[in-house]
Design a protein around this motif. Structure first.
Motif, PDB file in Angstrom:
ATOM      1  N   LEU A  97      36.339  43.168  47.913  1.00 32.54           N
ATOM      2  CA  LEU A  97      37.936  42.678  47.388  1.00 32.54           C
ATOM      3  C   LEU A  97      37.791  43.163  45.833  1.00 32.54           C
ATOM      4  O   LEU A  97      37.088  42.797  45.216  1.00 32.54           O
ATOM      5  CB  LEU A  97      38.228  41.433  47.562  1.00 32.54           C
ATOM      6  N   ALA A  98      38.606  44.229  45.553  1.00 35.68           N
ATOM      7  CA  ALA A  98      38.829  44.535  43.951  1.00 35.68           C
ATOM      8  C   ALA A  98      40.094  43.589  43.460  1.00 35.68           C
ATOM      9  O   ALA A  98      40.896  43.585  43.893  1.00 35.68           O
ATOM     10  CB  ALA A  98      39.403  45.978  44.132  1.00 35.68           C
ATOM     11  N   GLN A  99      39.524  42.954  42.428  1.00 28.97           N
ATOM     12  CA  GLN A  99      40.278  41.870  41.672  1.00 28.97           C
ATOM     13  C   GLN A  99      40.277  42.247  40.166  1.00 28.97           C
ATOM     14  O   GLN A  99      39.346  42.497  39.391  1.00 28.97           O
ATOM     15  CB  GLN A  99      39.825  40.354  42.103  1.00 28.97           C
ATOM     16  N   ARG A 100      41.645  42.220  39.854  1.00 30.88           N
ATOM     17  CA  ARG A 100      41.718  42.479  38.115  1.00 30.88           C
ATOM     18  C   ARG A 100      42.739  41.423  37.529  1.00 30.88           C
ATOM     19  O   ARG A 100      43.811  41.104  38.200  1.00 30.88           O
ATOM     20  CB  ARG A 100      42.413  43.836  37.684  1.00 30.88           C
ATOM     21  N   MET A 101      42.328  40.970  36.392  1.00 25.02           N
ATOM     22  CA  MET A 101      43.228  39.825  35.622  1.00 25.02           C
ATOM     23  C   MET A 101      43.478  40.471  34.158  1.00 25.02           C
ATOM     24  O   MET A 101      42.576  40.787  33.790  1.00 25.02           O
ATOM     25  CB  MET A 101      42.902  38.535  35.662  1.00 25.02           C
TER      26      MET A 101
END
Length: 257
Positions: A97-101
């Motif tokens: 899972l690619a995740q960005r904040m």
């Protein structure tokens, strides 16, 4: 930030050379100066400010804390991580899972290994979560905080570099998630034993071996936790070792002043 013109070079940083934080619930290795660990000659590479290799025990994690003006990408290798932030976003981050904040004008968030709760039905109450968290300086300050995630596990099965996160115009909508940094992109690859790929041709390339081992053209063998910081990368070949490998590669075309 400035455009960068550097002499071609490969700077290999071995896993054992990383700064190390170890407390009861956390085992963290830092590629750059972080927290109490400071080296004026190792504060960043390109626009990459943080690359932390973290293992967090079940039922533990990072309590709510602030960030500002930073693009934060999290990549889980094993286990699962629960994200919650002050903008109302929450998500379960797992391998693939690619995740960005985007912290932007300011955000509060927490990250917990809730395997004792998530996996209760399967009686997996003590699974560690292992992840790499990377911070990139944005090209624009004071943006509205944001969050994005996408499962790209099936794309990784091809064994080639997959664009995980990018702000570069050349990628358009091809990247899994976006970042507010037009000079940088993150790729990931899961390589089978003996399989090969090539790193991007770029001013600056940061290759991190998340697990397994690879042979990098011009640098030799890199093991788990090793990093190659490449200036004026020209598409060097990467070949996975006998147990395969998972690599994270940053392509960058600018550096901090």
């Amino acid at each position: 930030m400035t455009s960068t013109a550097l002499t071609p070079a490969v700077d290999v940083r071995r896993s054992g050379e990383r700064f190390h934080t170890r407390i009861g619930w956390l085992d963290s290795r830092h590629s750059f100066s972080f927290g109490q660990h400071y080296d004026p000659d190792n504060t960043h590479f390109g626009v990459l400010m943080v690359s932390n290799d973290d293992v967090v025990k079940a039922g533990s994690g990072f309590e709510t804390h602030p960030h500002r003006d930073m693009e934060i990408v999290t990549w889980v290798l094993e286990g699962s991580l629960v994200h919650q932030d002050s903008t109302g976003h929450s998500g379960l981050i797992y391998p693939g899972l690619a995740q960005r904040m985007s912290a932007g004008t300011g955000i509060l968030h927490s990250e917990k290994n809730d395997s004792w709760r998530i996996d209760a039905a399967a009686a997996k109450h003590d699974q560690d979560v292992h992840f790499v968290q990377m911070w990139v300086v944005p090209d624009t300050e004071k943006i509205t905080p944001g969050y994005e995630q996408l499962d790209i596990g099936p794309a990784l099965d091809a064994g080639e570099l997959v664009v995980v996160a990018s702000g570069m115009p050349k990628h358009g909508t091809d990247s899994a998630i976006s970042i507010r940094q037009e000079h940088a992109a993150l790729y990931a690859a899961r390589l089978r034993p003996g399989a090969s790929t090539t790193v991007p041709t770029a001013t600056l390339v940061n290759l991190f071996v998340a697990r397994g081992s690879v042979e990098l053209e011009g640098a030799g063998v890199l093991g788990t936790g090793d990093t190659a910081r490449i200036t004026v990368g020209d598409g060097q070949r990467v070949v996975a070792g006998p147990d395969g490998a998972e690599v994270l590669v940053w392509e960058m075309h600018a550096a901090l002043r």
